[in-house]
Design a protein around this motif. Structure first.
Motif, PDB file in Angstrom:
ATOM      1  N   VAL A 196       0.847  -1.201   0.000  1.00  0.00           N
ATOM      2  CA  VAL A 196       0.000   0.000   0.000  1.00  0.00           C
ATOM      3  C   VAL A 196       0.880   1.248   0.000  1.00  0.00           C
ATOM      4  O   VAL A 196       1.893   1.304   0.704  1.00  0.00           O
ATOM      5  CB  VAL A 196      -0.942   0.004   1.221  1.00  0.00           C
ATOM      6  CG1 VAL A 196      -1.879   1.211   1.165  1.00  0.00           C
ATOM      7  CG2 VAL A 196      -1.757  -1.288   1.269  1.00  0.00           C
ATOM      8  N   CYS A 197       0.473   2.229  -0.809  1.00  0.00           N
ATOM      9  CA  CYS A 197       1.246   3.459  -0.993  1.00  0.00           C
ATOM     10  C   CYS A 197       0.304   4.645  -0.776  1.00  0.00           C
ATOM     11  O   CYS A 197      -0.157   5.270  -1.753  1.00  0.00           O
ATOM     12  CB  CYS A 197       1.837   3.514  -2.398  1.00  0.00           C
ATOM     13  SG  CYS A 197       2.702   1.996  -2.926  1.00  0.00           S
ATOM     14  N   PRO A 198      -0.001   4.975   0.482  1.00  0.00           N
ATOM     15  CA  PRO A 198      -1.039   5.982   0.739  1.00  0.00           C
ATOM     16  C   PRO A 198      -0.753   7.349   0.121  1.00  0.00           C
ATOM     17  O   PRO A 198      -1.641   7.952  -0.499  1.00  0.00           O
ATOM     18  CB  PRO A 198      -1.069   6.062   2.275  1.00  0.00           C
ATOM     19  CG  PRO A 198      -0.559   4.735   2.739  1.00  0.00           C
ATOM     20  CD  PRO A 198       0.489   4.353   1.739  1.00  0.00           C
ATOM     21  N   GLY A 206      -8.489  -7.918   8.095  1.00  0.00           N
ATOM     22  CA  GLY A 206      -7.565  -9.062   8.118  1.00  0.00           C
ATOM     23  C   GLY A 206      -6.660  -9.167   6.912  1.00  0.00           C
ATOM     24  O   GLY A 206      -5.962 -10.178   6.745  1.00  0.00           O
ATOM     25  N   VAL A 207      -6.667  -8.121   6.056  1.00  0.00           N
ATOM     26  CA  VAL A 207      -5.762  -8.150   4.900  1.00  0.00           C
ATOM     27  C   VAL A 207      -4.363  -7.746   5.379  1.00  0.00           C
ATOM     28  O   VAL A 207      -4.217  -6.833   6.203  1.00  0.00           O
ATOM     29  CB  VAL A 207      -6.252  -7.186   3.793  1.00  0.00           C
ATOM     30  CG1 VAL A 207      -5.280  -7.192   2.614  1.00  0.00           C
ATOM     31  CG2 VAL A 207      -7.648  -7.576   3.330  1.00  0.00           C
ATOM     32  N   ARG A 208      -3.361  -8.430   4.861  1.00  0.00           N
ATOM     33  CA  ARG A 208      -1.973  -8.126   5.247  1.00  0.00           C
ATOM     34  C   ARG A 208      -1.504  -6.914   4.442  1.00  0.00           C
ATOM     35  O   ARG A 208      -1.385  -6.994   3.223  1.00  0.00           O
ATOM     36  CB  ARG A 208      -1.089  -9.343   4.994  1.00  0.00           C
ATOM     37  CG  ARG A 208      -1.386 -10.470   5.994  1.00  0.00           C
ATOM     38  CD  ARG A 208      -0.901 -11.814   5.521  1.00  0.00           C
ATOM     39  NE  ARG A 208       0.554 -11.901   5.404  1.00  0.00           N
ATOM     40  CZ  ARG A 208       1.401 -12.017   6.436  1.00  0.00           C
ATOM     41  NH1 ARG A 208       0.945 -12.043   7.662  1.00  0.00           N
ATOM     42  NH2 ARG A 208       2.696 -12.100   6.217  1.00  0.00           N
ATOM     43  N   VAL A 209      -1.251  -5.812   5.139  1.00  0.00           N
ATOM     44  CA  VAL A 209      -0.905  -4.554   4.468  1.00  0.00           C
ATOM     45  C   VAL A 209       0.498  -4.092   4.874  1.00  0.00           C
ATOM     46  O   VAL A 209       0.933  -4.308   5.997  1.00  0.00           O
ATOM     47  CB  VAL A 209      -1.923  -3.433   4.792  1.00  0.00           C
ATOM     48  CG1 VAL A 209      -3.234  -3.659   4.042  1.00  0.00           C
ATOM     49  CG2 VAL A 209      -2.178  -3.331   6.297  1.00  0.00           C
ATOM     50  N   THR A 210       1.171  -3.444   3.930  1.00  0.00           N
ATOM     51  CA  THR A 210       2.492  -2.860   4.203  1.00  0.00           C
ATOM     52  C   THR A 210       2.476  -1.396   3.756  1.00  0.00           C
ATOM     53  O   THR A 210       1.544  -0.967   3.062  1.00  0.00           O
ATOM     54  CB  THR A 210       3.593  -3.620   3.436  1.00  0.00           C
ATOM     55  OG1 THR A 210       3.350  -3.507   2.030  1.00  0.00           O
ATOM     56  CG2 THR A 210       3.612  -5.097   3.823  1.00  0.00           C
ATOM     57  N   LEU A 211       3.498  -0.653   4.153  1.00  0.00           N
ATOM     58  CA  LEU A 211       3.587   0.780   3.832  1.00  0.00           C
ATOM     59  C   LEU A 211       4.737   1.027   2.867  1.00  0.00           C
ATOM     60  O   LEU A 211       5.854   0.539   3.092  1.00  0.00           O
ATOM     61  CB  LEU A 211       3.821   1.591   5.105  1.00  0.00           C
ATOM     62  CG  LEU A 211       2.613   1.719   6.020  1.00  0.00           C
ATOM     63  CD1 LEU A 211       3.060   2.191   7.407  1.00  0.00           C
ATOM     64  CD2 LEU A 211       1.579   2.680   5.440  1.00  0.00           C
ATOM     65  N   SER A 263       8.076   9.975   1.393  1.00  0.00           N
ATOM     66  CA  SER A 263       9.257   9.143   1.653  1.00  0.00           C
ATOM     67  C   SER A 263       8.759   7.974   2.491  1.00  0.00           C
ATOM     68  O   SER A 263       7.626   8.017   2.991  1.00  0.00           O
ATOM     69  CB  SER A 263      10.316   9.919   2.439  1.00  0.00           C
ATOM     70  OG  SER A 263       9.849  10.161   3.758  1.00  0.00           O
ATOM     71  N   LEU A 264       9.591   6.956   2.667  1.00  0.00           N
ATOM     72  CA  LEU A 264       9.140   5.833   3.494  1.00  0.00           C
ATOM     73  C   LEU A 264       8.834   6.321   4.914  1.00  0.00           C
ATOM     74  O   LEU A 264       7.815   5.947   5.511  1.00  0.00           O
ATOM     75  CB  LEU A 264      10.191   4.722   3.516  1.00  0.00           C
ATOM     76  CG  LEU A 264       9.743   3.447   4.245  1.00  0.00           C
ATOM     77  CD1 LEU A 264       8.488   2.843   3.622  1.00  0.00           C
ATOM     78  CD2 LEU A 264      10.876   2.433   4.299  1.00  0.00           C
ATOM     79  N   GLY A 265       9.699   7.190   5.434  1.00  0.00           N
ATOM     80  CA  GLY A 265       9.462   7.738   6.780  1.00  0.00           C
ATOM     81  C   GLY A 265       8.146   8.505   6.839  1.00  0.00           C
ATOM     82  O   GLY A 265       7.381   8.390   7.811  1.00  0.00           O
ATOM     83  N   ALA A 266       7.854   9.274   5.796  1.00  0.00           N
ATOM     84  CA  ALA A 266       6.599  10.047   5.758  1.00  0.00           C
ATOM     85  C   ALA A 266       5.390   9.113   5.730  1.00  0.00           C
ATOM     86  O   ALA A 266       4.354   9.402   6.352  1.00  0.00           O
ATOM     87  CB  ALA A 266       6.594  10.973   4.543  1.00  0.00           C
ATOM     88  N   GLU A 267       5.511   7.980   5.035  1.00  0.00           N
ATOM     89  CA  GLU A 267       4.376   7.033   4.975  1.00  0.00           C
ATOM     90  C   GLU A 267       4.094   6.433   6.359  1.00  0.00           C
ATOM     91  O   GLU A 267       2.938   6.253   6.742  1.00  0.00           O
ATOM     92  CB  GLU A 267       4.649   5.923   3.957  1.00  0.00           C
ATOM     93  CG  GLU A 267       4.794   6.410   2.519  1.00  0.00           C
ATOM     94  CD  GLU A 267       3.530   7.056   1.948  1.00  0.00           C
ATOM     95  OE1 GLU A 267       2.417   6.698   2.354  1.00  0.00           O
ATOM     96  OE2 GLU A 267       3.686   7.939   1.077  1.00  0.00           O
TER      97      GLU A 267
END
Ligand code: ADE
Ligand code: ZN
Length: 318
Positions: free
Chosen positions: A232-234, A258-263, A274-278
């Motif tokens: 996921v890329c908000p 229950g969906v496996r989500v990542t940032l 940036s990854l930190g901002a996400e």
């Protein structure tokens, strides 16, 4: 907070400063596509145009080593311990560089960042949906025969509104048969049908975005049941108006279902992220606690396309 990402396009990670320097190096006028610290675009089509133009300014093995090194160092300084970058041999070929020199350069950049900052990195070779399906088979064959130890996955990016995953099934079969991890963009610009299309034809263990599954409760249930991990890329989603704001973003709802989500940051400078901002967005906008964020990093490492020894070493850092 240790962070990990599974979804960043290396060409889309080049900062405006770096792209300006490359434009100067090759005598290309990019001023119409860069405004201060921003790339100039206003919708998905013009975003892809700006992205392709910036990518064309990376032409040598050392250009790519520098790009990977500078990007990985920047996120290591935000706490990242692992990054999987999407790479596109088609973009390198268009810029006049051989796919092998491209991979070798990127691998060298990862090696340098690991040496200086301890961050681990891997490469996911992608085909481009709006180029052509025949080229995708060549890219898959290249990925399948790729001896570079950092190449561990295969995927597809590009314009989701064009064609079907069925057109790319053969390319994905070649990559899967070679033991590469499989991910693909779906459910970002297009709706739930694009996700079903991806699941049916290329059998990914992860999806780039996948967030528009939220429009179809049965599909959300299927993603949870089949443990498909969403990259996921908000910030990207809100910038590209996939959702009108973080209030409307389904990260929390998908996670609660229950969906496996990542940032992930997708193409950080294009979306002023940036990854930190996400991770900060997840905390302030989606209400994730520190424990929740750590669990998100754990999910990313569990879904990472790495050998088990590296995975265990990364998980031990949590
Ligand atoms: N290539 C680079 N960024 C992308 C995105 N957000 N969606 C599809 N293809 C891409
Ligand atoms: Zn992407």
């Amino acid at each position: 907070m240790p962070k990990a990402e599974l979804h960043c396009h290396i060409e889309g990670a080049a900062s405006t400063d770096l792209v300006r320097r490359q434009a100067q190096k090759y005598g290309v006028d990019m001023e119409h596509l860069i405004d201060g610290q921003r790339f100039v675009w206003n919708d998905f089509t013009s975003f892809l145009t700006a992205y392709d133009a910036a990518a064309a300014l990376f032409r040598t093995e050392e250009d790519y080593a520098l790009l990977a090194q500078s990007y990985l160092v920047s996120i290591a300084e935000e706490g990242a311990i692992y990054s999987e970058v999407f790479i596109s041999p088609d973009h390198a070929t268009r810029a006049g560089l051989s796919p092998q020199a491209y991979v070798d350069g990127l691998g060298e950049g990862i090696r340098r960042a690991r040496e200086s900052h301890g961050i681990e990195g891997r490469l996911i070779i992608t085909c481009v949906r709006h180029f052509d399906a025949g080229a995708a088979i060549d890219v898959a064959r290249f990925a399948a025969s790729q001896p570079h130890a950092f190449v561990t996955g295969f995927g597809m990016g590009g314009d989701e509104r064009i064609g079907s995953h069925a057109d790319f099934a053969r390319a994905f079969d070649i990559a899967r048969d070679a033991g590469l991890g499989i991910t693909t963009h779906a459910g970002e610009i297009a709706g739930p049908d694009s996700i079903r299309d991806a699941l049916d034809h290329v059998r990914p263990t992860r999806l780039g975005h996948g967030v528009r599954a939220i429009e179809d409760p049965a599909l959300v249930e299927q993603l949870a049941r089949e443990e498909i991990v969403l990259e996921v890329c908000p910030g990207s989603n809100v910038s590209l108006s996939v959702f009108s704001g973080f209030d409307d973003h389904p990260f929390r709802a998908l996670r609660d279902a229950g969906v496996r989500v990542t940032l992930n940051a997708d193409d950080p400078p294009y979306f002023a992220t940036s990854l930190g901002a996400e991770y900060a967005i997840a905390q302030t906008e989606f209400g994730l606690s520190d424990d929740d964020l750590l669990a998100t990093t754990r999910t990313a490492l569990e879904a990472a396309f790495v050998d088990e020894e590296t995975r265990a070493a990364l998980l031990a850092k949590l």
